[in-house]
Design a protein around this motif. Sequence first.
Motif, PDB file in Angstrom:
ATOM      1  N   GLU A 126       0.837  -1.198   0.000  1.00 31.34           N
ATOM      2  CA  GLU A 126       0.000   0.000   0.000  1.00 31.34           C
ATOM      3  C   GLU A 126       0.872   1.249   0.000  1.00 31.34           C
ATOM      4  N   ASN A 127       0.512   2.171  -0.879  1.00 30.61           N
ATOM      5  CA  ASN A 127       1.149   3.489  -0.898  1.00 30.61           C
ATOM      6  C   ASN A 127       2.668   3.358  -1.032  1.00 30.61           C
ATOM      7  N   LYS A 129       5.824   4.367  -3.086  1.00 22.12           N
ATOM      8  CA  LYS A 129       6.188   5.498  -3.945  1.00 22.12           C
ATOM      9  C   LYS A 129       6.788   5.066  -5.270  1.00 22.12           C
ATOM     10  N   SER A 132       4.983   0.868  -9.760  1.00 25.26           N
ATOM     11  CA  SER A 132       3.940   1.088 -10.767  1.00 25.26           C
ATOM     12  C   SER A 132       3.768  -0.147 -11.651  1.00 25.26           C
ATOM     13  N   GLU A 149      -2.422  -1.192  -3.582  1.00 23.97           N
ATOM     14  CA  GLU A 149      -3.375  -0.113  -3.340  1.00 23.97           C
ATOM     15  C   GLU A 149      -2.682   1.178  -2.930  1.00 23.97           C
ATOM     16  N   GLY A 150      -3.399   2.273  -3.104  1.00 20.79           N
ATOM     17  CA  GLY A 150      -2.919   3.558  -2.628  1.00 20.79           C
ATOM     18  C   GLY A 150      -3.419   3.814  -1.220  1.00 20.79           C
ATOM     19  N   GLN A 156      -2.637   4.840  -6.057  1.00 26.76           N
ATOM     20  CA  GLN A 156      -1.461   4.148  -6.564  1.00 26.76           C
ATOM     21  C   GLN A 156      -1.561   4.066  -8.081  1.00 26.76           C
ATOM     22  N   VAL A 178      -6.634   3.066  -6.875  1.00 26.96           N
ATOM     23  CA  VAL A 178      -5.638   2.801  -7.920  1.00 26.96           C
ATOM     24  C   VAL A 178      -6.033   3.534  -9.197  1.00 26.96           C
TER      25      VAL A 178
END
Length: 228
Positions: A126-127, A129, A132, A149-150, A156, A178
């Motif tokens: 999660e989250n 940086k 991708s 997930e973001g 994200q 996302v």
Amino acid sequence: MTVHYQERDIPDWPEWTDAGAATSLDAVPEGCTRAVFYREKSSHKGISSRRGLRKLIATKVNQDLFDEICELKALDYLELNDLTIEDLAPISVLQNLRTLKLSGVRKVSRFDEVLKLPKLERLFIENAKHLSGLEFLAQAHHLRSIGIEGSMWTAQKVDSLAPLAGLAQLEALFMVSVRLRDKVLSHLAACPNLKILQCARFAPKVRFEELRALMPDLECTWCDRYEI
């Protein structure tokens, strides 16, 4: 929205919901099998001596704390929050891990080390940086649940679902918060055991309709009620 406690392996521990996190080693008794820990400066020193720990949630994880956690070889559940480490390689020694959750990953750019964990069934990131592309998951046939997930505030960015195509054991995919660059969802139809897709509305309606036609039994809100 269904929570999916089992697929997400969400803890139901009194010390997690009621007592709050331990902030000193004294609050993690010798012989305990699970703990929720919040690092304050060097308050984690010696946590590697708690060899009986099987389940651990740790927050403010710097390199020193991470190195000590990687000595806890009995761990089967590990949740790390607010990480400032740069390299996940040491985690490969935790050969009993079945669930790994990484949240607030600032510096790590390679995630393939987690696939060296032979018993891992559930992976949640999660989250992160610098994440991708999902290519590191292309051979993760042993995973039953995956979450990329973001956060509540930051989506994200994910390039494509193509690397997930054909994952043999995948049953649940979580991609809430996302942004998906490649809007093709039909890659998931090649996952023979996928039952749950809980995601952002990250593709046009026609793409979810295509997925529904290919996977009539898939649990996915947007496949059936796109306009909610």
